[in-house]
Design an enzyme around this catalytic site. Structure first.
Site, PDB file in Angstrom:
ATOM      1  CB  THR A 190      -1.880  10.610  -8.580  1.00  0.00           C
ATOM      2  OG1 THR A 190      -2.269  11.249  -7.348  1.00  0.00           O
ATOM      3  CG2 THR A 190      -2.822   9.451  -8.862  1.00  0.00           C
ATOM      4  CD1 TRP A 220      -3.574   8.477  12.447  1.00  0.00           C
ATOM      5  CD2 TRP A 220      -1.607   8.392  11.372  1.00  0.00           C
ATOM      6  NE1 TRP A 220      -2.679   7.817  13.260  1.00  0.00           N
ATOM      7  CE2 TRP A 220      -1.463   7.748  12.631  1.00  0.00           C
ATOM      8  CE3 TRP A 220      -0.494   8.462  10.530  1.00  0.00           C
ATOM      9  CZ2 TRP A 220      -0.265   7.185  13.057  1.00  0.00           C
ATOM     10  CZ3 TRP A 220       0.705   7.896  10.936  1.00  0.00           C
ATOM     11  CH2 TRP A 220       0.801   7.264  12.193  1.00  0.00           C
ATOM     12  CB  ALA A 262      12.250  -7.844 -10.876  1.00  0.00           C
ATOM     13  CB  ALA A 282       9.219   0.325  -8.299  1.00  0.00           C
ATOM     14  CG  ASP A 341       3.689   5.510  -7.791  1.00  0.00           C
ATOM     15  OD1 ASP A 341       2.695   4.878  -8.200  1.00  0.00           O
ATOM     16  OD2 ASP A 341       3.906   5.750  -6.585  1.00  0.00           O
TER      17      ASP A 341
END
Length: 311
Positions: free
Chosen positions: A29, A101, A227, A255, A257
């Site tokens: 985000t 983590w 693609a 890509a 995002d």
């Protein structure tokens, strides 16, 4: 114009050379908001809503966001917590693997204070959230987030949602399906990836994905297909929009995002769904031609001018 994105900003370790690593910040985000910030008019307000720790790395995150004209609204600080961390390793063939983590990350507390969350969303024109945001929250916090999104939507905000299904973040498929379907119902715009939806719901085609999501109420659905052409489903009418030919990917990190950021920036500029999808393909094509999830904002100045009509 005010845009809010909700989720987790993590410490990223990449570019390993022996025992040395390069440190950065990223998260799905945050990546999308980064591209919105790069493509929106200068006067637009962008806020990243999360929860921070009281550690030096959280202070660095806040400074990094501020340096890039991204605020944090009423995001809380949680004593004793710190950001999540992930490292990107390359094998001998150059394939990437990720180690995380994040189980005790501060961002898991972003919806603990319902009043502060509501204040962060108040007055937003667009709120963006993802399935990863939902996955890092416990059930009660997830409900508080859903309630806040519904209040924002009812006050006139567009709610954009990328389901972004990541199996390792969920206890089981049933909980993921239930939460993501609630995300569909809360949203006005859904930006799924077909492979993710097929994995979780068994969809046979992008058309099946769009039809299934449309039954939950969102008016616009853009199904990303890597693609291949994206499927635009708006007011019940489907249309495929292909990316430009000749794009050679160097690094596909970010890509989807960046596509989302490009689509939402174009939508806010008044473009129709298909035209916004063509613009989003251009943005993602630019990003995957470089290494890393966050392309420097200045490298997108020409696309920002094309989107905003400036210059």
């Amino acid at each position: 114009m005010r845009v809010v994105s909700i989720g987790e900003c993590m410490i990223e370790l990449s570019g390993r050379s022996g025992a040395s690593w390069q440190q950065g910040f990223a998260g799905d985000t945050l990546n999308t908001l980064w591209y919105l910030r790069a493509l929106l008019p200068d006067e637009a307000v962008t806020d990243y809503v999360t929860a921070f720790g009281d550690d030096p790395f959280s202070a660095e995150q806040i400074a990094f966001l501020a340096d890039n004209r991204i605020g944090i609204a009423e995001s809380p600080t949680v004593a004793g917590k710190a950001p999540g961390l992930y490292a990107i390793a390359l094998d001998a063939a150059g394939e990437r693997s990720f180690t995380y983590w994040r189980s005790e990350a501060a961002a898991r507390h972003l919806a603990d204070d319902a009043a502060a969350l509501g204040q962060s969303l108040a007055g937003a024109d667009l709120v963006y959230v993802s399935g990863i945001t939902l996955a890092i929250l416990d059930a009660d916090a997830r409900q508080r987030l859903t309630d806040a999104l519904e209040v924002a939507r009812d006050a006139g905000a567009m709610i954009a949602f990328d389901p972004n299904y990541r199996p390792r973040l969920w206890p089981d498929e049933q909980q993921a399906q239930t939460a993501i379907e609630a995300g569909y119902r809360t949203s006005t715009i859904v930006l799924p990836t077909f492979d993710d939806e097929a994995m979780l719901f068994g969809d046979a085609s992008p058309e099946a994905t769009a039809g299934r999501i449309a039954a939950h109420g969102p008016e616009t659905i853009i199904v990303k297909c890597g693609a291949a052409a994206a499927l635009v489903h708006h007011d019940g009418t489907p249309e495929t929009v292909a990316p430009e030919a000749g794009i050679v990917p160097v690094d596909t990190t970010g890509a989807g995002d960046s596509f989302n950021g490009g689509w939402l920036a174009a939508h806010l500029a008044g473009r129709g769904p298909a035209d916004a999808t063509r613009f989003a393909h251009r943005v993602a094509g630019r990003v995957i031609g470089h290494h890393g999830a966050l392309l420097p904002m200045g490298d997108l100045d020409d696309l920002r001018r094309a989107n905003t009509g400036a210059g």
